[in-house]
Design a protein around this motif. Structure first.
Motif, PDB file in Angstrom:
ATOM      1  N   ASP A 179       0.813  -1.029  -0.108  1.00 23.63           N
ATOM      2  CA  ASP A 179       0.050   0.341  -0.428  1.00 23.63           C
ATOM      3  C   ASP A 179       0.934   1.162  -0.211  1.00 23.63           C
ATOM      4  N   PHE A 180       1.118   1.917  -1.248  1.00 21.25           N
ATOM      5  CA  PHE A 180       2.318   2.879  -1.080  1.00 21.25           C
ATOM      6  C   PHE A 180       1.076   4.078  -0.895  1.00 21.25           C
ATOM      7  N   GLU A 181       0.118   4.265  -0.639  1.00 24.62           N
ATOM      8  CA  GLU A 181      -0.318   5.571  -0.156  1.00 24.62           C
ATOM      9  C   GLU A 181      -0.336   5.322   1.676  1.00 24.62           C
ATOM     10  N   ASN A 182      -0.491   4.239   1.744  1.00 21.14           N
ATOM     11  CA  ASN A 182      -0.365   4.526   3.670  1.00 21.14           C
ATOM     12  C   ASN A 182       1.295   3.384   3.594  1.00 21.14           C
ATOM     13  N   LYS A 183       1.831   3.619   2.949  1.00 25.09           N
ATOM     14  CA  LYS A 183       3.528   2.764   2.771  1.00 25.09           C
ATOM     15  C   LYS A 183       3.167   2.272   4.165  1.00 25.09           C
ATOM     16  N   SER A 184       2.761   0.741   3.438  1.00 23.59           N
ATOM     17  CA  SER A 184       2.507  -0.333   4.411  1.00 23.59           C
ATOM     18  C   SER A 184       2.442  -1.835   3.397  1.00 23.59           C
ATOM     19  N   VAL A 185       2.466  -2.525   4.339  1.00 25.67           N
ATOM     20  CA  VAL A 185       3.059  -4.072   2.986  1.00 25.67           C
ATOM     21  C   VAL A 185       1.956  -4.887   4.194  1.00 25.67           C
ATOM     22  N   THR A 186       1.127  -6.019   4.076  1.00 29.08           N
ATOM     23  CA  THR A 186       0.682  -6.867   4.532  1.00 29.08           C
ATOM     24  C   THR A 186       0.291  -7.836   3.583  1.00 29.08           C
ATOM     25  N   SER A 187       0.878  -9.228   4.396  1.00 23.90           N
ATOM     26  CA  SER A 187       1.348 -10.420   3.789  1.00 23.90           C
ATOM     27  C   SER A 187       0.236 -11.287   4.358  1.00 23.90           C
ATOM     28  N   THR A 188       0.114 -12.552   3.513  1.00 23.52           N
ATOM     29  CA  THR A 188      -0.796 -13.455   3.889  1.00 23.52           C
ATOM     30  C   THR A 188      -0.404 -14.892   3.630  1.00 23.52           C
ATOM     31  N   VAL A 189      -1.156 -15.842   3.705  1.00 24.36           N
ATOM     32  CA  VAL A 189      -0.637 -17.488   3.328  1.00 24.36           C
ATOM     33  C   VAL A 189      -2.105 -17.670   2.485  1.00 24.36           C
ATOM     34  N   PHE A 190      -2.255 -17.664   1.409  1.00 25.66           N
ATOM     35  CA  PHE A 190      -4.009 -18.110   1.212  1.00 25.66           C
ATOM     36  C   PHE A 190      -5.161 -17.522   2.460  1.00 25.66           C
ATOM     37  N   GLY A 191      -3.875 -16.605   2.298  1.00 19.61           N
ATOM     38  CA  GLY A 191      -5.343 -15.750   2.736  1.00 19.61           C
ATOM     39  C   GLY A 191      -5.221 -15.718   3.741  1.00 19.61           C
ATOM     40  N   LEU A 192      -4.797 -16.133   4.851  1.00 18.71           N
ATOM     41  CA  LEU A 192      -4.361 -17.099   6.364  1.00 18.71           C
ATOM     42  C   LEU A 192      -3.605 -15.828   6.770  1.00 18.71           C
ATOM     43  N   LYS A 193      -4.279 -15.406   8.507  1.00 20.55           N
ATOM     44  CA  LYS A 193      -2.717 -14.827   8.712  1.00 20.55           C
ATOM     45  C   LYS A 193      -2.468 -13.425   8.510  1.00 20.55           C
ATOM     46  N   ALA A 194      -3.310 -12.552   7.812  1.00 25.26           N
ATOM     47  CA  ALA A 194      -2.623 -11.621   7.701  1.00 25.26           C
ATOM     48  C   ALA A 194      -1.280 -10.802   8.916  1.00 25.26           C
ATOM     49  N   ARG A 195      -0.333  -9.916   8.087  1.00 23.97           N
ATOM     50  CA  ARG A 195       0.746  -9.691   9.150  1.00 23.97           C
ATOM     51  C   ARG A 195       0.469  -8.145   8.189  1.00 23.97           C
ATOM     52  N   THR A 196       1.108  -7.160   9.127  1.00 24.75           N
ATOM     53  CA  THR A 196       1.312  -6.302   8.420  1.00 24.75           C
ATOM     54  C   THR A 196       1.941  -4.933   9.260  1.00 24.75           C
ATOM     55  N   ALA A 197       3.545  -4.785   8.475  1.00 28.50           N
ATOM     56  CA  ALA A 197       4.366  -3.884   8.397  1.00 28.50           C
ATOM     57  C   ALA A 197       4.198  -2.396   7.999  1.00 28.50           C
ATOM     58  N   VAL A 198       4.276  -1.449   8.839  1.00 32.83           N
ATOM     59  CA  VAL A 198       3.861  -0.248   8.604  1.00 32.83           C
ATOM     60  C   VAL A 198       5.654   0.315   8.788  1.00 32.83           C
ATOM     61  N   PHE A 199       5.131   1.701   7.531  1.00 35.25           N
ATOM     62  CA  PHE A 199       6.859   2.458   7.384  1.00 35.25           C
ATOM     63  C   PHE A 199       6.887   3.541   7.991  1.00 35.25           C
ATOM     64  N   LYS A 200       7.353   4.051   9.201  1.00 39.47           N
ATOM     65  CA  LYS A 200       7.793   5.329   9.870  1.00 39.47           C
ATOM     66  C   LYS A 200       8.798   5.481   9.743  1.00 39.47           C
ATOM     67  N   PRO A 201       8.515   7.202   9.096  1.00 42.54           N
ATOM     68  CA  PRO A 201       9.835   7.951   8.531  1.00 42.54           C
ATOM     69  C   PRO A 201      10.457   8.285  10.104  1.00 42.54           C
ATOM     70  N   GLY A 202      11.997   7.549   9.929  1.00 35.39           N
ATOM     71  CA  GLY A 202      13.796   8.101  10.585  1.00 35.39           C
ATOM     72  C   GLY A 202      13.375   6.327  11.933  1.00 35.39           C
ATOM     73  N   LEU A 203      12.481   5.762  11.612  1.00 34.25           N
ATOM     74  CA  LEU A 203      12.157   4.697  12.343  1.00 34.25           C
ATOM     75  C   LEU A 203      12.776   3.092  11.772  1.00 34.25           C
ATOM     76  N   GLY A 204      11.773   3.523  10.398  1.00 32.39           N
ATOM     77  CA  GLY A 204      12.176   2.208   9.324  1.00 32.39           C
ATOM     78  C   GLY A 204      10.600   1.706   9.345  1.00 32.39           C
ATOM     79  N   CYS A 205      11.031   0.147   9.147  1.00 36.99           N
ATOM     80  CA  CYS A 205       9.482  -0.137   9.405  1.00 36.99           C
ATOM     81  C   CYS A 205       8.868  -1.391  10.367  1.00 36.99           C
ATOM     82  N   ILE A 206       8.189  -1.237  10.910  1.00 37.07           N
ATOM     83  CA  ILE A 206       7.680  -1.843  11.936  1.00 37.07           C
ATOM     84  C   ILE A 206       6.609  -2.763  12.047  1.00 37.07           C
ATOM     85  N   LEU A 207       6.738  -3.757  12.207  1.00 43.05           N
ATOM     86  CA  LEU A 207       5.890  -5.568  11.875  1.00 43.05           C
ATOM     87  C   LEU A 207       4.944  -5.299  13.693  1.00 43.05           C
ATOM     88  N   ILE A 208       3.660  -5.246  12.960  1.00 48.30           N
ATOM     89  CA  ILE A 208       2.499  -4.520  13.794  1.00 48.30           C
ATOM     90  C   ILE A 208       1.931  -5.725  14.494  1.00 48.30           C
TER      91      ILE A 208
END
Length: 447
Positions: free
Chosen positions: A70-99
Motif C-alpha cells: 500500500d504505497f499511499e499508507n506506506k505499509s505491506v500486508t502479507s498472507t498465506v492463502f488468505g490466512l494470518k494477515a500481518r502488516t508492517a508499517v513504514f515510519k519516517p526515521g524509524l523504518g518499518c515496524i511489524l505490527i
C-alpha cells in the motif's frame, strides 16, 4: 484428459492442505517475516517487489506468502492463502515496524533528529570523490579477480554476493555490486547491527554515563541472582540467561522479532540458567536487552533516539543508515540496521583507527581493545558484540581480524595488520560461501 486434470487438481489441493497444516503454527512468522522484509526493502532500499520476492523472500516457507504493498499508507500486508494477515508499517526515521496483533501503529510518533549535512571532504570523511591513488604494493589483477570470484555469473545462485567493498588505507581499492544494487542501495546488515549497539555503549562509557563492569542493570532483577549480571556479561553474550536462538522454529528469537511490541521485555524476563562469565550463548535477545538498558539512561524517548545518530552514526557520516525500532520505540539493536556498503565500511574504519574519526576520539582505544578481547568460554570466536578470528576460524586470514557478522553472510571485516576493511553483503553464508577463501583471496593482492 478431463479425468487426469481432476486427479491433478485433487492432488494439488491435498498438497496445499498438507502444506498449510504443517506450517500453520508458523504462519505468524511466515507472514510477519514476509511483510517486514517487503516493507523495509521497498520503503528503505527503494527496491521493486519482483526483486524482493525473487531474492530476499524466495526461500521456504517464506515464499508461501502473498505480499501487497500500500504505497499511499506506506505499509505491506502479507498472507498465506488468505490466512494470518500481518502488516508492517513504514515510519519516517524509524523504518518499518511489524505490527503485533491488536496494536496501534499510530501510537509511535517520535522520530530521531538527524544532521546529514554533507562535508566537503573526500571519502571516507565526506561525500566528495576520493583522489585517484595507485598503491604499488597492490596487485590489482589479483584483487579484481578475487572480488569477481565472490559473485555469481549469469543466473547462478551459488555465491549470492550483492556487494563487495575493499578499503585500504582509507581508499576504496575495489567495489562491485550485483544486479539491482549499487553504491546508493541501503542493505540490511542483520546481526551486524549488534556491533553498532556495542559501539553506543562504548560512547556512553567514554562520556562517563555507564561502566562495562556495572551490575544491578534492571529493577526487575533486584532480589535474585540476575542482579549480579554485569553489562560486560551482556556485551560478551556471557550472562547465563536462558535464550533459544533458532530461526527455523518457534523460539525465543522468532517470538521477539515477529510477535512482540516491546522486544527487550522478553530477554529481561528470562531466568538465569547458566553461570555469568562462564556460559557463552549467542543471543539476539541479549543485544535488545542492551538496547533497553541504553534507553534507561535517558529521560525521554527523543533523547534516546537522537543519541545513536548524533553521537555515532551521523558523526562518522553514516547518513544512509536507519536502525529500525519496535513499536515501543526501542532500536532493534540485534538485527535491523540498514545502510549502504560504503557507510558500513565507515563503521569498520572507525574501529580500524582505534575509535578515532578524522581527529575526533569517538571511542577510546581501550574500548576497541576490549571489543576484540575473546569472551571466556567462546573458544576465541567472540568479543563484545563482534566476531573474532583469534581462535583461527579463518585459517588463512590474520588472527587479528575482528568483524561485524550478519545472517546470510553479511560481514564487515576489520584487519589492522593489513590496514584494510572488507565489506561483503549477500544471501549465502559459510560454509557454502567460504569467507576464508574470499578474505584470503583479497589479502593475497596486498603485499
Amino acid at each position: 484428459m478431463r479425468k487426469f486434470l481432476k486427479l491433478f487438481g485433487l492432488l494439488l489441493v491435498v498438497l496445499l492442505t498438507v502444506a498449510i497444516y504443517l506450517n500453520y503454527p508458523k504462519l505468524n512468522f511466515i507472514t510477519g517475516f514476509a511483510s517486514k522484509s517487503v516493507c523495509s526493502c521497498t520503503f528503505l532500499a527503494d527496491r521493486s517487489l519482483a526483486s524482493i520476492e525473487a531474492q530476499d523472500n524466495d526461500f521456504s516457507p517464506i515464499d508461501l506468502a502473498t505480499n501487497k504493498i500500500d504505497f499511499e499508507n506506506k505499509s505491506v500486508t502479507s498472507t498465506v492463502f488468505g490466512l494470518k494477515a500481518r502488516t508492517a508499517v513504514f515510519k519516517p526515521g524509524l523504518g518499518c515496524i511489524l505490527i503485533p496483533e491488536g496494536a496501534d501503529p499510530a501510537a509511535l510518533t517520535v522520530k530521531p533528529n538527524r544532521d546529514i549535512t554533507p562535508k566537503p571532504l573526500a571519502f571516507p570523511y565526506g561525500d566528495l570523490p576520493q583522489k585517484d591513488t595507485i598503491f604499488s604494493n597492490i596487485n590489482y589483477d589479483v584483487l579484481n579477480q578475487a572480488v569477481t570470484d565472490a559473485f555469481d555469473s549469469g543466473n547462478d545462485r551459488i555465491k549470492g554476493s550483492r556487494a563487495v567493498l575493499v578499503v585500504y588505507k582509507d581508499h576504496i581499492i575495489a567495489e562491485k555490486y550485483s544486479k539491482d544494487f549499487n553504491k546508493d542501495t541501503k542493505i540490511l546488515g542483520w546481526s551486524m547491527t549488534k556491533s553498532i549497539t556495542s559501539a553506543i555503549v562504548g560512547v556512553l562509557e567514554k562520556q562517563g554515563r555507564v561502566n562495562r563492569n556495572q551490575s544491578h542493570l534492571f529493577e526487575s532483577w533486584e532480589g535474585d541472582k540476575r542482579a549480579d549480571i554485569t553489562l560486560n556479561n551482556l556485551l560478551q553474550m556471557n550472562s547465563g540467561l536462558a535464550w533459544e536462538e533458532d530461526y527455523n522454529n518457534i523460539s525465543d528469537v522468532t517470538k521477539m522479532l515477529f510477535l512482540r511490541a516491546d522486544m527487550p521485555k522478553i530477554p529481561r524476563e528470562k531466568n538465569l540458567e547458566g553461570i555469568p562469565n562462564n556460559s557463552w550463548n549467542y543471543s539476539s535477545g541479549t543485544t535488545n536487552l542492551i538496547s533497553g538498558f541504553i534507553r534507561d539512561q535517558f529521560k525521554t524517548d527523543q533523547d534516546y533516539l537522537d543519541f545513536w545518530y548524533t553521537e555515532l552514526i551521523d558523526k562518522i557520516g553514516m547518513h544512509s543508515m536507519t536502525i529500525e525500532t519496535d513499536l515501543k520505540g526501542h532500536f532493534v539493536g540485534s538485527s535491523y540496521g540498514w545502510a549502504t556498503a560504503r557507510d558500513w565500511s565507515k563503521f569498520g574504519l572507525l574501529y580500524l583507527h582505534n575509535g578515532n574519526w578524522n581527529g575526533e576520539q569517538i571511542l577510546t582505544k581501550d574500548w576497541v581493545d576490549y571489543t576484540k578481547t575473546p569472551t571466556n568460554t567462546s573458544d576465541g570466536i567472540y568479543g563484545a558484540q563482534f566476531w573474532l578470528n583469534a581462535g583461527g576460524r579463518y585459517p588463512d586470514v590474520p588472527k587479528d581480524l575482528f568483524s561485524c557478522n550478519g545472517y546470510q553472510g553479511q560481514q564487515v571485516s576489520i584487519i589492522p595488520s593489513k590496514d584494510v576493511v572488507i565489506v561483503r553483503f549477500g544471501l549465502i553464508e559459510d560454509p557454502i560461501f567460504s569467507f576464508n577463501d574470499f578474505l584470503s583471496g583479497i589479502l593475497a593482492a596486498i603485499n
